[in-house]
Enzyme design. Structure first.
Site: not given
Ligand code: ATP
Ligand code: MG
Ligand code: MG
Length: 330
Positions: A33, A40, A61, A155
């Site tokens: 996804i 990924a 993850k 971030d």
């Protein structure tokens, strides 16, 4: 950790963050996804016997630590940070697995539908101001909690804000986060970076205020569909952030005066003058746009419908192409 420890891979101290056992037998139907710098993210069906979310989706993850030994240290850093965070606006870590044979770590998290950046990409036009406010309020609640625990995210951007089925926005991706109340390394994504992070290379430390600057840029990204200076290369953008006046929302769009004022309180070049997360939550923009998760639920539904329509259009286009190929028609 010294070089000798690193070359041995995960040590006993690290291993306490991981559940033993083979995760392949505990999750099924993995579908990719999302993609990031590390590898990924997958959606999977939770089949863990004692899990509260058994039979439901989780996000996994998968991170590889093959090659450089610092990679494993970075992964453990991300896990250690996430593990102690519990808030409705922070993506929840559930469990971690170590697959030493493949040099992989699996981080199992609560499943979200996608990022605010995905949402903006799918919508053909701008979001409503009230929808932007729902997302931004949730991120501020998450940030206010993070900063109270002395974590700086470093971030913040739409790609790292995830939306849940029940209409909450959640801060995700702690790969760049610092667990101290002040830091000085050059970390983050260029277009969202606060001036003092760019200047910290020369002049010392910065605080959680950098996340508020990045959130100001994220407001522009979500409202006007791209962060400022996105057409320039990253180096030129960094130079401009440090040298120029702060950017603003598109003056030609229909954004309210209050929204403009809110963004300008986040985009103060001097971090001392910038709103903290708690101060920002008191801004009158949030009085004009009351908390209403249902509004995000509806936006998510609208987005899902658009994705389905686009999928169908693509299938139709592919079908027409096949017809052309096989029948020689136009
Ligand atoms: P970056 O390259 O931005 O540093 P990253 O490699 O650290 O990213 P994440 O940002 O954590 O990885 O995840 C990448 C993408 O995967 C996200 O933008 C999002 O689309 C998807 N994703 C991550 N976590 C989840 C989750 N819990 N639920 C749903 N999707 C997720
Ligand atoms: Mg990310
Ligand atoms: Mg990351």
């Amino acid at each position: 950790m010294n070089a000798f420890t690193l070359s041995r891979g995960p040590n006993r101290e690290d291993k306490k963050y991981f559940t033993s056992g083979d995760p392949d037998t505990l999750f099924s139907d993995l579908q990719e996804i999302g993609h990031g710098a590390f590898g990924a993210v997958y959606c999977a069906l939770d089949e863990r016997p004692k899990s509260e979310t058994r039979g439901q989706n989780v996000a996994i993850k998968k991170m590889s630590y093959a090659g450089k030994s610092e990679k494993f240290t970075d992964i453990v850093h991300e896990i250690k940070l996430l593990e102690r965070l519990r808030h409705k606006n922070i993506v929840r870590l559930e469990e971690c697995f170590l697959k030493e044979k493949d040099h992989m770590v699996w981080i199992v998290m609560e499943y979200c539908l996608g990022s605010a950046s995905d949402l903006v990409d799918v919508q053909p036009g701008r979001l409503l101001e009230s929808e932007v406010a729902q997302i931004v309020r949730d991120v501020l609640l998450g940030l206010s909690y993070l900063h109270s625990t002395e974590v700086i995210h470093r971030d913040i951007k739409a790609g790292n804000i995830l939306l849940s089925e029940n209409g909450l926005a959640k801060v995700a991706d702690f790969g760049s986060a610092s667990n101290k109340s002040s830091a000085n390394s050059f970390v983050g994504s260029p277009y969202w970076m606060a001036p003092e992070v760019i200047l910290a290379m020369e002049s010392g430390r910065y605080t959680g205020a950098i996340d508020l600057w990045s959130l100001g840029i994220t407001c522009i990204e979500i409202a006007d569909r791209k962060p400022p200076m996105f057409t320039q290369n990253a180096m030129a953008a960094l130079y401009q952030i440090a040298q120029s006046d702060p950017p603003t929302l598109d003056q030609n769009a229909d954004w309210s005066h209050t929204f403009h004022s809110f963004v300008s309180c986040l985009l103060k070049k001097n971090p001392e003058e910038r709103f903290t997360a708690t101060e920002a939550l008191q801004h009158s923009w949030f009085k004009d746009n009351r908390e209403n998760p249902q509004e995000l639920v509806e936006l998510i539904d609208r987005t899902k419908r658009l994705v389905r329509e686009q999928d169908e259009k693509q299938i139709t286009m592919q079908y027409k192409k096949m017809l052309r190929i096989y029948k020689g028609g136009d």
